[in-house]
Write a protein that holds these residues in place. Structure first.
Motif, PDB file in Angstrom:
ATOM      1  N   LEU A  68       0.832  -1.209   0.000  1.00  0.00           N
ATOM      2  CA  LEU A  68       0.000   0.000   0.000  1.00  0.00           C
ATOM      3  C   LEU A  68       0.865   1.258   0.000  1.00  0.00           C
ATOM      4  O   LEU A  68       0.551   2.238  -0.692  1.00  0.00           O
ATOM      5  CB  LEU A  68      -0.934  -0.006   1.214  1.00  0.00           C
ATOM      6  N   ILE A  69       1.933   1.245   0.766  1.00  0.00           N
ATOM      7  CA  ILE A  69       2.850   2.393   0.788  1.00  0.00           C
ATOM      8  C   ILE A  69       3.483   2.589  -0.587  1.00  0.00           C
ATOM      9  O   ILE A  69       3.575   3.716  -1.099  1.00  0.00           O
ATOM     10  CB  ILE A  69       3.937   2.192   1.861  1.00  0.00           C
ATOM     11  N   LEU A  70       3.928   1.497  -1.177  1.00  0.00           N
ATOM     12  CA  LEU A  70       4.584   1.564  -2.483  1.00  0.00           C
ATOM     13  C   LEU A  70       3.662   2.147  -3.548  1.00  0.00           C
ATOM     14  O   LEU A  70       4.086   2.987  -4.355  1.00  0.00           O
ATOM     15  CB  LEU A  70       5.056   0.165  -2.891  1.00  0.00           C
ATOM     16  N   PHE A  71       2.396   1.735  -3.543  1.00  0.00           N
ATOM     17  CA  PHE A  71       1.489   2.155  -4.609  1.00  0.00           C
ATOM     18  C   PHE A  71       0.847   3.513  -4.314  1.00  0.00           C
ATOM     19  O   PHE A  71       0.929   4.449  -5.132  1.00  0.00           O
ATOM     20  CB  PHE A  71       0.407   1.095  -4.817  1.00  0.00           C
ATOM     21  N   LEU A  89       1.601   7.000  -6.363  1.00  0.00           N
ATOM     22  CA  LEU A  89       0.541   7.968  -6.628  1.00  0.00           C
ATOM     23  C   LEU A  89       0.663   9.242  -5.793  1.00  0.00           C
ATOM     24  O   LEU A  89       0.210  10.306  -6.218  1.00  0.00           O
ATOM     25  CB  LEU A  89      -0.827   7.322  -6.372  1.00  0.00           C
ATOM     26  N   GLY A  90       1.241   9.118  -4.604  1.00  0.00           N
ATOM     27  CA  GLY A  90       1.412  10.288  -3.742  1.00  0.00           C
ATOM     28  C   GLY A  90       0.122  10.817  -3.159  1.00  0.00           C
ATOM     29  O   GLY A  90       0.013  11.999  -2.833  1.00  0.00           O
ATOM     30  N   TRP A  91      -0.876   9.950  -3.003  1.00  0.00           N
ATOM     31  CA  TRP A  91      -2.175  10.387  -2.489  1.00  0.00           C
ATOM     32  C   TRP A  91      -2.177  10.589  -0.972  1.00  0.00           C
ATOM     33  O   TRP A  91      -2.823  11.494  -0.462  1.00  0.00           O
ATOM     34  CB  TRP A  91      -3.255   9.376  -2.864  1.00  0.00           C
ATOM     35  N   VAL A  92      -1.485   9.737  -0.263  1.00  0.00           N
ATOM     36  CA  VAL A  92      -1.497   9.777   1.196  1.00  0.00           C
ATOM     37  C   VAL A  92      -0.056   9.677   1.706  1.00  0.00           C
ATOM     38  O   VAL A  92       0.821   9.132   1.013  1.00  0.00           O
ATOM     39  CB  VAL A  92      -2.345   8.630   1.791  1.00  0.00           C
ATOM     40  N   PRO A  93       0.229  10.189   2.901  1.00  0.00           N
ATOM     41  CA  PRO A  93       1.593  10.087   3.444  1.00  0.00           C
ATOM     42  C   PRO A  93       1.944   8.652   3.806  1.00  0.00           C
ATOM     43  O   PRO A  93       1.082   7.853   4.169  1.00  0.00           O
ATOM     44  CB  PRO A  93       1.539  10.976   4.686  1.00  0.00           C
ATOM     45  N   ALA A  94       3.226   8.329   3.690  1.00  0.00           N
ATOM     46  CA  ALA A  94       3.689   6.971   3.983  1.00  0.00           C
ATOM     47  C   ALA A  94       3.878   6.744   5.474  1.00  0.00           C
ATOM     48  O   ALA A  94       3.690   5.627   5.965  1.00  0.00           O
ATOM     49  CB  ALA A  94       4.990   6.689   3.246  1.00  0.00           C
ATOM     50  N   THR A  95       4.256   7.778   6.210  1.00  0.00           N
ATOM     51  CA  THR A  95       4.518   7.638   7.639  1.00  0.00           C
ATOM     52  C   THR A  95       3.946   8.836   8.381  1.00  0.00           C
ATOM     53  O   THR A  95       3.525   9.825   7.780  1.00  0.00           O
ATOM     54  CB  THR A  95       6.033   7.550   7.922  1.00  0.00           C
ATOM     55  N   GLY A  96       3.971   8.727   9.698  1.00  0.00           N
ATOM     56  CA  GLY A  96       3.525   9.832  10.536  1.00  0.00           C
ATOM     57  C   GLY A  96       2.087   9.664  10.997  1.00  0.00           C
ATOM     58  O   GLY A  96       1.353   8.780  10.535  1.00  0.00           O
ATOM     59  N   LEU A 149      -5.495   6.060   6.935  1.00  0.00           N
ATOM     60  CA  LEU A 149      -6.173   5.187   5.982  1.00  0.00           C
ATOM     61  C   LEU A 149      -5.368   3.924   5.673  1.00  0.00           C
ATOM     62  O   LEU A 149      -5.878   2.809   5.808  1.00  0.00           O
ATOM     63  CB  LEU A 149      -6.468   5.956   4.690  1.00  0.00           C
ATOM     64  N   LEU A 150      -4.121   4.072   5.252  1.00  0.00           N
ATOM     65  CA  LEU A 150      -3.316   2.905   4.897  1.00  0.00           C
ATOM     66  C   LEU A 150      -3.025   2.003   6.102  1.00  0.00           C
ATOM     67  O   LEU A 150      -3.168   0.776   5.996  1.00  0.00           O
ATOM     68  CB  LEU A 150      -2.014   3.339   4.226  1.00  0.00           C
ATOM     69  N   PRO A 151      -2.621   2.555   7.256  1.00  0.00           N
ATOM     70  CA  PRO A 151      -2.420   1.676   8.423  1.00  0.00           C
ATOM     71  C   PRO A 151      -3.689   0.940   8.835  1.00  0.00           C
ATOM     72  O   PRO A 151      -3.634  -0.246   9.190  1.00  0.00           O
ATOM     73  CB  PRO A 151      -1.964   2.645   9.524  1.00  0.00           C
TER      74      PRO A 151
END
Length: 314
Positions: free
Chosen positions: A152-155, A160-167, A183-185
């Motif tokens: 999910l982080i990779l895509f 796509l850069g839609w949501v932050p990867a961390t934080g 959302l991703l977590p």
């Protein structure tokens, strides 16, 4: 009768809490590494190490250390961190607020996602929708959550850069940024729950929909959608309630991995840092809170199950 049942469950919870905390406390003390040596460094003399171990109470037996810790815990004192000096209960409460937000969103995704797939699968049995729902039900159980998190982080974050990867941003600070960051977590954490609820609820619904009283409802002009909503959901929810109770403990434990992957400052990340730093006092406080929460949720699940099904003998 219900009060008698409630009292029996409470009397069951107390020894369960004592036994589980003793076992976990003992295993924590068996983790390789010496907090005194970590604090003083490799060049510390044996005399200084022995003195610090005595100050920390590490020279006592495991049983003595456990009962001293338990008595203080019952008074609300979980001690101080060996490294930062911060009160354990303050650190745990601060991190628990973050983890609670993550687990709640993951539970919402699991419950509503599982109910959606199960109901649509039951409404269109043996169709492509049914096969897709069963496929995702199996896939969600088989996929490791950390692997799904990295995909999910990779895509969505890197590509796509839609949501932050961390934080992490608290919902009270900025709701929009909170949902973007959580959302991703939450999807990574709730995927297994969605799959489990889908499988259990679909199985229960299929069984209920083949019952005689549902066939009688059909003969009175009730369509399949009405039969599912009026008769199926209510009678099929009992196994799902048990699944939800067990799922909470699973999600709480899985936050250790998910919070590490997404760099979320929750109780899971605090547990990992405590292990790496050999901060046994902090780790014991974290584990105690997790155990209490899991046992409490299971207790509530038993009560709700008894209220939903009058056939259960109190």
């Amino acid at each position: 009768m219900f009060l008698k049942f409630l009292l029996r469950r409470i009397l069951y919870v107390i020894p369960m809490l004592l036994i589980t905390t003793l076992i976990v406390y003992s295993f924590i003390l068996l983790i390789p590494g010496d907090p005194a040596l970590t604090l003083l460094g490799e060049n510390a003399t044996p005399e200084k190490i022995a003195q610090l171990r005595q100050q920390l109470g590490l020279d006592q037996s495991i049983i003595s250390q456990y009962f001293d810790w338990l008595i203080n815990a019952l008074k609300g004192d979980l001690g101080r961190s060996v490294f930062t000096g911060q009160y354990v209960h303050e650190a745990v409460i601060e991190r628990l607020a973050v983890t609670f937000q993550l687990v709640v969103v993951a539970m919402i995704i699991s419950i509503f996602g599982g109910m959606f797939f199960a109901i649509t699968s039951t409404f269109f049995p043996n169709s492509w929708i049914d096969y897709v729902s069963r496929f995702f039900g199996t896939l969600g159980t088989a996929l490791p959550n950390f692997w799904l998190a990295m995909l999910l982080i990779l895509f969505f974050s890197l590509h796509l850069g839609w949501v932050p990867a961390t934080g992490f941003t608290s919902i009270t600070e900025n709701p929009f940024e909170f949902f973007k960051g959580i959302l991703l977590p939450a999807i990574s954490l709730g995927a297994v729950g969605t799959a489990q609820i889908t499988r259990h609820l679909r199985s229960s619904l299929m069984e209920v929909m083949s019952a005689d009283y549902v066939r009688t409802a059909y003969s009175k002009g009730v369509n399949r959608w009405q039969a599912i909503l009026k008769h199926g959901i209510q009678n099929a929810m009992l196994p799902v309630v048990t699944t939800i109770g067990i799922l909470f403990g699973h999600l709480l434990g899985a936050t250790v991995v998910i919070e590490t992957v997404f760099a979320i400052p929750g109780i899971g990340q605090l547990a990992v840092n405590s292990v790496l730093q050999h901060d046994f006092t902090m780790l014991q406080g974290v584990v105690l809170i997790m155990i209490v929460m899991v046992i409490l949720i299971n207790f509530i699940t038993d009560i709700v199950y008894a209220l939903l099904d009058p056939r259960i003998e109190y």
